[in-house]
Design a protein around this motif. Structure first.
Motif, PDB file in Angstrom:
ATOM      1  N   LYS A   2       2.204  -6.739   6.503  1.00 54.39           N
ATOM      2  CA  LYS A   2       2.444  -5.373   7.282  1.00 54.39           C
ATOM      3  C   LYS A   2       1.574  -5.465   8.454  1.00 54.39           C
ATOM      4  N   LEU A   3       2.049  -4.801   9.375  1.00 53.74           N
ATOM      5  CA  LEU A   3       1.543  -4.686  10.977  1.00 53.74           C
ATOM      6  C   LEU A   3       1.700  -3.328  11.555  1.00 53.74           C
ATOM      7  N   PHE A   4       0.540  -2.671  11.883  1.00 57.51           N
ATOM      8  CA  PHE A   4       0.633  -1.801  12.697  1.00 57.51           C
ATOM      9  C   PHE A   4      -0.462  -1.615  13.807  1.00 57.51           C
ATOM     10  N   SER A   5      -0.052  -1.150  15.017  1.00 57.82           N
ATOM     11  CA  SER A   5      -1.086  -0.787  15.878  1.00 57.82           C
ATOM     12  C   SER A   5      -0.660   0.586  16.719  1.00 57.82           C
ATOM     13  N   CYS A   6      -1.506   1.059  17.394  1.00 60.82           N
ATOM     14  CA  CYS A   6      -1.336   2.169  18.056  1.00 60.82           C
ATOM     15  C   CYS A   6      -1.041   1.933  19.716  1.00 60.82           C
ATOM     16  N   LEU A   7      -0.268   2.701  20.389  1.00 58.83           N
ATOM     17  CA  LEU A   7      -0.118   2.618  21.756  1.00 58.83           C
ATOM     18  C   LEU A   7      -0.124   4.069  22.550  1.00 58.83           C
ATOM     19  N   LEU A   8      -0.836   4.490  23.269  1.00 65.24           N
ATOM     20  CA  LEU A   8      -0.748   5.472  24.013  1.00 65.24           C
ATOM     21  C   LEU A   8      -0.046   5.461  25.107  1.00 65.24           C
ATOM     22  N   PRO A   9       0.941   6.702  25.564  1.00 64.06           N
ATOM     23  CA  PRO A   9       1.433   6.964  26.550  1.00 64.06           C
ATOM     24  C   PRO A   9       0.732   6.850  27.774  1.00 64.06           C
ATOM     25  N   PRO A  10       1.326   6.384  29.126  1.00 61.14           N
ATOM     26  CA  PRO A  10       0.099   6.255  30.028  1.00 61.14           C
ATOM     27  C   PRO A  10      -0.371   7.651  30.649  1.00 61.14           C
ATOM     28  N   ALA A  11       0.307   8.646  30.445  1.00 61.74           N
ATOM     29  CA  ALA A  11      -0.102   9.996  30.862  1.00 61.74           C
ATOM     30  C   ALA A  11      -1.421  10.395  30.062  1.00 61.74           C
ATOM     31  N   LEU A  12      -1.215  10.061  28.686  1.00 57.60           N
ATOM     32  CA  LEU A  12      -2.338  10.409  27.691  1.00 57.60           C
ATOM     33  C   LEU A  12      -3.554   9.354  27.801  1.00 57.60           C
ATOM     34  N   VAL A  65       4.868  15.799   6.277  1.00 55.95           N
ATOM     35  CA  VAL A  65       3.793  14.976   7.072  1.00 55.95           C
ATOM     36  C   VAL A  65       3.806  13.459   6.928  1.00 55.95           C
ATOM     37  N   PHE A  66       4.519  13.105   5.607  1.00 52.96           N
ATOM     38  CA  PHE A  66       4.411  11.481   5.190  1.00 52.96           C
ATOM     39  C   PHE A  66       5.124  10.743   6.070  1.00 52.96           C
ATOM     40  N   ASN A  67       6.333  11.438   7.145  1.00 56.45           N
ATOM     41  CA  ASN A  67       6.796  10.488   8.014  1.00 56.45           C
ATOM     42  C   ASN A  67       6.002  10.027   9.039  1.00 56.45           C
ATOM     43  N   VAL A  68       4.718  10.426   9.384  1.00 55.95           N
ATOM     44  CA  VAL A  68       3.857  10.151  10.302  1.00 55.95           C
ATOM     45  C   VAL A  68       2.928   9.238   9.597  1.00 55.95           C
ATOM     46  N   ILE A  69       2.904   8.843   8.564  1.00 55.60           N
ATOM     47  CA  ILE A  69       1.964   7.770   7.782  1.00 55.60           C
ATOM     48  C   ILE A  69       2.627   6.293   7.986  1.00 55.60           C
ATOM     49  N   PRO A  70       1.948   5.496   8.407  1.00 58.50           N
ATOM     50  CA  PRO A  70       2.495   4.107   8.489  1.00 58.50           C
ATOM     51  C   PRO A  70       2.716   3.568   6.967  1.00 58.50           C
ATOM     52  N   ASN A  71       3.678   3.053   6.684  1.00 61.95           N
ATOM     53  CA  ASN A  71       4.200   2.025   5.323  1.00 61.95           C
ATOM     54  C   ASN A  71       4.081   3.041   4.184  1.00 61.95           C
ATOM     55  N   LEU A  72       4.276   4.472   4.388  1.00 59.64           N
ATOM     56  CA  LEU A  72       4.041   5.313   3.222  1.00 59.64           C
ATOM     57  C   LEU A  72       5.622   6.059   3.160  1.00 59.64           C
ATOM     58  N   ASN A  73       6.262   6.057   2.080  1.00 61.48           N
ATOM     59  CA  ASN A  73       7.708   6.516   1.812  1.00 61.48           C
ATOM     60  C   ASN A  73       7.533   7.398   0.655  1.00 61.48           C
ATOM     61  N   TYR A  74       8.355   8.268   0.318  1.00 62.93           N
ATOM     62  CA  TYR A  74       8.817   8.982  -0.890  1.00 62.93           C
ATOM     63  C   TYR A  74      10.113   9.129  -1.315  1.00 62.93           C
ATOM     64  N   ALA A  75      10.180   9.184  -2.670  1.00 64.06           N
ATOM     65  CA  ALA A  75      11.723   9.284  -3.023  1.00 64.06           C
ATOM     66  C   ALA A  75      11.700  10.066  -4.282  1.00 64.06           C
ATOM     67  N   PHE A  84       5.745   8.473  -4.693  1.00 64.39           N
ATOM     68  CA  PHE A  84       5.453   7.887  -3.337  1.00 64.39           C
ATOM     69  C   PHE A  84       5.534   6.534  -3.564  1.00 64.39           C
ATOM     70  N   GLN A  85       5.628   5.888  -2.389  1.00 66.38           N
ATOM     71  CA  GLN A  85       5.639   4.284  -2.177  1.00 66.38           C
ATOM     72  C   GLN A  85       4.738   4.051  -1.202  1.00 66.38           C
ATOM     73  N   ILE A  86       3.936   2.901  -1.272  1.00 64.25           N
ATOM     74  CA  ILE A  86       3.032   2.492  -0.238  1.00 64.25           C
ATOM     75  C   ILE A  86       3.108   1.003  -0.032  1.00 64.25           C
ATOM     76  N   ARG A  87       3.694   0.603   1.183  1.00 64.04           N
ATOM     77  CA  ARG A  87       3.934  -0.943   1.130  1.00 64.04           C
ATOM     78  C   ARG A  87       4.872  -1.375   0.358  1.00 64.04           C
ATOM     79  N   GLY A  88       5.880  -0.576   0.161  1.00 66.24           N
ATOM     80  CA  GLY A  88       6.965  -0.723  -0.736  1.00 66.24           C
ATOM     81  C   GLY A  88       6.784  -0.760  -2.235  1.00 66.24           C
ATOM     82  N   ILE A  89       5.570  -0.514  -2.649  1.00 64.52           N
ATOM     83  CA  ILE A  89       5.333  -0.270  -4.181  1.00 64.52           C
ATOM     84  C   ILE A  89       4.952   1.062  -4.544  1.00 64.52           C
ATOM     85  N   GLY A  90       5.704   1.445  -5.649  1.00 65.41           N
ATOM     86  CA  GLY A  90       5.406   2.593  -6.289  1.00 65.41           C
ATOM     87  C   GLY A  90       6.864   2.994  -6.941  1.00 65.41           C
TER      88      GLY A  90
END
Length: 518
Positions: A2-12, A65-75, A84-90
């Motif tokens: 799993k890989l996540f990195s954040c990027l900022l818009p130029p204006a921000l 709010v969970f849709n803004v959390i990386p690698n977190l799903n719910y079902a 909840f599932q984190i990184r596909g486990i749950g």
């Protein structure tokens, strides 16, 4: 991987650079750890949602709010996100079988793992999501991660707040928060009450109704904080949640229109109480947490998805209902080193503790094709000892080592004359090396081990009673119980602010690579 990195818009980015010199960065404190720590200093892949972020999204429940959390799903086939599932486990659902959840859910210290319907967000100060095994921190209920919810604390200044909203589908909510001192500088209170209602987003064409998946959610939170002395404080927290939602979502045409003649329900009524005592002594600090909770749930649905008469030669009609009662009690004691008791000449900070959790769960299943109702009892008792040592190898390099030993005993019996009990000694651990190369930036790498408990395979045991096939009996005989499950997590990460200004709070940047094996 799993890989996540954040990027900022130029204006921000430009805004950050413009205000970097005159705007202070607000610290975010993570409270789910054994010792409170800032988010920037925590060597774990963690996401934090503050109360301001929750209000900006007008979120009523965790699922919003969970849709803004990386690698977190719910079902889950439920009115609200419960699993909840984190990184596909749950887990994704629960019906007749008992569960040892893979994702822990704590609400003001009370364990609601597997009962996510209670996750309403009115007057919540912070939601923390820790990704990866938390075996040292929380044991068997956190194989793949932990969700920690913290409600807003009492304030010394009197305050009154009223919040309301109106929306489509006859949706509305109204909440009131009051806080202030009962005894000046000694006893503070906070109480929050909210009612949320909506007809839901489903129309039942057969019944001619638009409220068969309605939402009727009441949340009451009460907190007292006793500042007993300059070194001791006691928090008493009460939660009452009455979630009385409809459940009618199975559509033959895969749209938001149903034809069921027996709409179901998804109800959960929970009452919880916690007592948290924090104190400081000359040679050691301590925390004591006692919790008790009771939950009654009613989950049902129209299993045939339609009405009698839709296809006379082919149809069947059935209804399934699960009435589940769960009572739990927990006790935890933590001892934390202070300046007088750090090890290695002040370079080793330690935490040691004891933990106990008792869960009692009773199920009644009412199903059209059962000759009589099904009943089961499931008891789980967990006792654990845990510890963590943070050793400063240099001014910038820290080694974090943790270990948890847990004894978990389960006892199951049901109305099919099936019974079984298991007892296992389990362990979780973590080893992390952290390099703080700048005040607001760090590199870390580590390995952690999580686990979940063993249990009785109720579906297999039921099959033993319904077959005389010798081959199946031989196959089933070795599958009557299942062993514990373990998870190893290897993680490399970087944490740092994208800019040293207030916008860094809204855009915290972390890059991490995690590999897991089960």
């Amino acid at each position: 991987m799993k890989l996540f990195s954040c990027l900022l818009p130029p204006a921000l980015l430009l805004a950050c650079q413009t205000h970097a010199d005159n705007t202070a960065l607000e610290e975010i404190i993570v409270t789910a750890e054994l010792r409170d720590i800032t988010l920037q200093q925590q060597p774990v892949s963690t996401s934090v949602l503050t109360g301001d972020m929750i209000r900006e999204r007008a979120a009523q429940h965790l699922e919003q709010v969970f849709n803004v959390i990386p690698n977190l799903n719910y079902a889950g086939g439920t009115s609200r996100a419960r699993f909840f599932q984190i990184r596909g486990i749950g887990e994704r659902s629960q019906f007749q079988e008992p569960l040892n959840p893979s994702i822990g859910l704590l609400l003001d210290g009370v364990d609601f793992s597997g009962l996510g319907t209670v996750g309403t967000l009115f007057d919540v100060e912070q939601v923390e999501v820790l990704r990866g095994p938390q075996g040292t921190l929380h044991g068997a209920n956190a194989l793949a991660g932990l969700v920690n919810i913290r409600s807003a604390a009492p304030e010394a200044t009197p305050g009154l707040e009223i919040q309301g909203s109106v929306a489509d589908y006859d949706s509305w909510s109204l909440g009131v928060v009051g806080t202030g001192p009962l005894v000046s500088d000694t006893l503070l209170y906070r109480i929050a009450v909210q009612q949320h209602r909506s007809d839901g987003y489903i129309k039942n064409d057969f019944l001619g109704r638009d409220d068969t998946s309605d939402r009727d959610e009441t949340t009451v939170r009460g907190r007292l904080r006793w500042l007993a002395s300059g070194t001791d404080s006691v928090d008493l927290t009460l939660l009452y949640a009455d979630i009385d939602n409809g459940y009618d979502v199975f559509s033959l045409d895969n749209n938001r229109r149903t034809l069921s003649d027996q709409p179901g329900k998804d109800r959960q009524e929970s009452t919880a109480l916690s007592l948290h005592w924090q104190g400081q002594r000359d040679s050691v600090d301590f925390e004591t947490l006692l919790t008790a909770a009771t939950t009654d749930s009613d989950y049902s649905y129209d299993e045939d998805w339609a009405y009698v008469g839709i296809a006379p030669e082919l149809e069947y009609s059935s209804f399934d209902r699960f009435l589940r009662d769960r009572d739990s009690f927990s006790a935890q004691l933590r001892l934390l080193s202070n300046d007088q008791s750090h090890l290695f000449g002040g370079r080793g900070q330690w935490v040691a503790g004891l933990y106990y959790l008792a869960d009692r769960e009773q199920l009644q299943r009412q199903y059209t094709y059962l000759a009589e109702d099904f009943f089961s009892d499931y008891d789980a008792d967990t006792a654990a000892v845990f510890g963590q040592l943070d050793t400063a190898l240099s001014e910038q390099l820290t080694l974090i080592s943790g270990l948890r030993l847990e004894r978990r005993e389960t006892d199951y019996s049901d109305s099919n004359s099936i019974a079984g009990d298991t007892a296992r000694t389990l362990w979780g651990a973590r080893l992390v090396l952290e390099f703080q190369y700048r005040e607001d930036a760090m590199l870390y790498g580590g390995v952690s081990r999580g686990y979940r408990g063993s249990g009785v395979n109720t579906n297999i045991l039921s099959g033993l009673q319904t077959t005389d096939n010798p081959e199946l009996l031989q196959l089933f005989s070795g599958l009557q119980s299942f062993d514990e499950e373990t998870l190893l997590n290897y993680e490399l990460g970087h944490k740092g602010s994208t800019c040293r200004a207030a916008c860094a709070r809204a855009w915290p940047c972390s890059t991490w690579i995690a590999m897991t094996s089960r």
